[in-house]
Design an enzyme around this catalytic site. Structure first.
Site, PDB file in Angstrom:
ATOM      1  N   CYS A  28       0.821  -1.212   0.000  1.00 41.84           N
ATOM      2  CA  CYS A  28       0.000   0.000   0.000  1.00 41.84           C
ATOM      3  C   CYS A  28       0.854   1.261   0.000  1.00 41.84           C
ATOM      4  O   CYS A  28       0.418   2.296  -0.481  1.00 41.84           O
ATOM      5  CB  CYS A  28      -1.080  -0.036   1.071  1.00 41.84           C
ATOM      6  SG  CYS A  28      -0.535   0.376   2.673  1.00 41.84           S
ATOM      7  N   ASP A  29       2.110   1.188   0.469  1.00 39.69           N
ATOM      8  CA  ASP A  29       2.987   2.368   0.364  1.00 39.69           C
ATOM      9  C   ASP A  29       3.265   2.687  -1.107  1.00 39.69           C
ATOM     10  O   ASP A  29       3.220   3.838  -1.545  1.00 39.69           O
ATOM     11  CB  ASP A  29       4.300   2.153   1.140  1.00 39.69           C
ATOM     12  CG  ASP A  29       5.066   0.897   0.738  1.00 39.69           C
ATOM     13  OD1 ASP A  29       4.522   0.038  -0.002  1.00 39.69           O
ATOM     14  OD2 ASP A  29       6.229   0.761   1.167  1.00 39.69           O
TER      15      ASP A  29
HETATM   16  N1  ATP Z   1      21.626  -0.445   6.393  1.00 40.41           N
HETATM   17  C1  ATP Z   1      21.498   0.886   6.281  1.00 40.41           C
HETATM   18  N2  ATP Z   1      22.514   1.679   6.583  1.00 40.41           N
HETATM   19  C2  ATP Z   1      22.381   3.011   6.496  1.00 40.41           C
HETATM   20  N3  ATP Z   1      21.269   3.632   6.115  1.00 40.41           N
HETATM   21  C3  ATP Z   1      20.251   2.900   5.790  1.00 40.41           C
HETATM   22  C4  ATP Z   1      20.295   1.498   5.863  1.00 40.41           C
HETATM   23  N4  ATP Z   1      19.114   1.027   5.477  1.00 40.41           N
HETATM   24  C5  ATP Z   1      18.373   2.088   5.189  1.00 40.41           C
HETATM   25  N5  ATP Z   1      19.045   3.225   5.359  1.00 40.41           N
HETATM   26  C6  ATP Z   1      18.529   4.574   5.188  1.00 40.41           C
HETATM   27  O1  ATP Z   1      17.137   4.474   5.295  1.00 40.41           O
HETATM   28  C7  ATP Z   1      16.500   5.315   4.369  1.00 40.41           C
HETATM   29  C8  ATP Z   1      15.533   4.570   3.494  1.00 40.41           C
HETATM   30  O2  ATP Z   1      14.673   5.472   2.868  1.00 40.41           O
HETATM   31  P1  ATP Z   1      13.184   5.767   3.358  1.00 40.41           P
HETATM   32  O3  ATP Z   1      13.164   6.647   4.508  1.00 40.41           O
HETATM   33  O4  ATP Z   1      12.437   6.174   2.158  1.00 40.41           O
HETATM   34  O5  ATP Z   1      12.746   4.348   3.669  1.00 40.41           O
HETATM   35  P2  ATP Z   1      12.680   3.626   5.004  1.00 40.41           P
HETATM   36  O6  ATP Z   1      11.825   4.417   5.905  1.00 40.41           O
HETATM   37  O7  ATP Z   1      13.997   3.178   5.506  1.00 40.41           O
HETATM   38  O8  ATP Z   1      11.977   2.413   4.392  1.00 40.41           O
HETATM   39  P3  ATP Z   1      10.560   1.983   4.656  1.00 40.41           P
HETATM   40  O9  ATP Z   1       9.661   3.109   4.230  1.00 40.41           O
HETATM   41  O10 ATP Z   1      10.467   0.780   3.819  1.00 40.41           O
HETATM   42  O11 ATP Z   1      10.609   1.760   6.128  1.00 40.41           O
HETATM   43  C9  ATP Z   1      17.568   5.900   3.526  1.00 40.41           C
HETATM   44  O12 ATP Z   1      17.724   7.252   3.844  1.00 40.41           O
HETATM   45  C10 ATP Z   1      18.820   5.127   3.843  1.00 40.41           C
HETATM   46  O13 ATP Z   1      19.899   6.009   3.797  1.00 40.41           O
HETATM   47  C1  PAU Z   2       7.941  -3.371  -1.977  1.00 40.09           C
HETATM   48  C2  PAU Z   2       7.765  -2.834  -0.576  1.00 40.09           C
HETATM   49  C3  PAU Z   2       8.657  -3.599   0.406  1.00 40.09           C
HETATM   50  C4  PAU Z   2       8.211  -1.369  -0.601  1.00 40.09           C
HETATM   51  O1  PAU Z   2       8.118  -0.805   0.668  1.00 40.09           O
HETATM   52  C5  PAU Z   2       6.278  -2.888  -0.138  1.00 40.09           C
HETATM   53  O2  PAU Z   2       5.501  -2.116  -0.995  1.00 40.09           O
HETATM   54  C6  PAU Z   2       5.763  -4.307  -0.127  1.00 40.09           C
HETATM   55  O3  PAU Z   2       6.005  -5.040   0.787  1.00 40.09           O
HETATM   56  N1  PAU Z   2       5.022  -4.694  -1.207  1.00 40.09           N
HETATM   57  C7  PAU Z   2       4.469  -6.015  -1.386  1.00 40.09           C
HETATM   58  C8  PAU Z   2       4.876  -6.609  -2.682  1.00 40.09           C
HETATM   59  C9  PAU Z   2       4.320  -5.888  -3.894  1.00 40.09           C
HETATM   60  O4  PAU Z   2       4.143  -4.662  -3.884  1.00 40.09           O
HETATM   61  O5  PAU Z   2       4.063  -6.582  -4.893  1.00 40.09           O
END
Ligand code: ATP
Ligand code: PAU
Ligand code: K
Length: 242
Positions: free
Chosen positions: A101-102
């Protein structure tokens, strides 16, 4: 309103006022304990007395139940987003039982029925989706640059790289550079290839790693940090009217 984005790595929240302006916002690592993290934020939320909570979660049933239990204590109505492949703003042939859904909300936040668009989300996974005049054509999912580095680290003996910068896509002459540049190229190269195949699509990027990746893409890129929030606002605005 309070808007929540429960991602695989981070929990993000936005508090908005009556005219949709953001009055508070943060992003925190939840370490697979989003309900506990939310519990610690309730004082902050209650201070703004939101009248509704809209939630995007890709964390699965078990964690969503815990989040539901925590939010129930606030006595504020809340609702999780459900992907609607026949939404009036964008239709999709993607398997709607599976589409995250994101990912869907980012598209909903960007969609423009007059345009062809390529929406790229750069979070824990990198997602690339194509939309043609408000029809979702499908897409691709990649591990983020960090997940790719972790998998090389854990799947090999001689690669012991666990940190460093992703700043170039030129060939490397050391393990450190070869790893970082190879990983960055895997994503940049895919984006360049997809935009080559779909030359009339506007490239839109969002998410924590968007800026790092966009620098190397050989097409104009529109960076946006408001897509998921915009998608949430569009989704709940519509569901209020129906
Ligand atoms: N192993 C890691 N080491 C350092 N930074 C990381 C690592 N994994 C993720 N990040 C940081 O996390 C951020 C990921 O982007 P974003 O904030 O869009 O997603 P997220 O919140 O981590 O992912 P999600 O929305 O799936 O939780 C990036 O800024 C990246 O630099
Ligand atoms: C692909 C991610 C991990 C991105 O955050 C998320 O949207 C998710 O878990 N999706 C399910 C798989 C799909 O979108 O087909
Ligand atoms: K999984």
């Amino acid at each position: 309103m309070l808007w929540l984005d429960l991602g695989n790595t981070r929990l993000k929240y936005w508090l908005t006022d009556d005219i949709g302006q953001i009055v508070d916002h943060d992003a925190k690592q939840h370490l697979q304990a989003p309900a506990e993290l939310l519990m610690g934020l309730t004082d902050r939320f209650e201070r703004y007395a939101p009248d509704f909570i809209g939630i995007s979660s890709v964390l699965g049933e078990a964690l969503n139940i815990k989040v539901t239990e925590t939010l129930s204590r606030l006595n504020i109505p809340f609702e999780f987003v459900h992907v609607d492949a026949a939404h009036p703003l964008m239709r999709s042939d993607y398997n709607d039982q599976q589409l995250g859904c994101d990912r869907w909300l980012q598209m909903l936040g960007a969609v423009d029925k007059k345009k062809r668009q390529c929406v790229i989300g750069c979070g824990t996974a990198v997602t690339i989706d194509l939309i043609d005049h408000a029809t979702h054509l499908g897409g691709y999912i990649f591990p983020s640059i960090y997940l790719q580095r972790e998998s090389l680290f854990s799947g090999t003996k001689q690669i012991t790289i666990s940190n460093g910068a992703f700043d170039s896509v030129g060939q490397g002459m050391t393990t450190q550079d070869a790893v970082h540049r190879g990983i960055l190229l895997s994503i940049v190269g895919a984006i360049n290839e997809i935009s080559h195949r779909h030359p009339n699509f506007e490239v839109i990027m969002t998410g924590g790693d968007a800026a790092i990746i966009a620098q190397h893409v050989n097409r104009p890129v529109r960076l946006r940090d408001d897509l998921l929030l915009n998608g949430l606002a569009r989704y709940f605005d519509h569901s209020k009217q129906t």
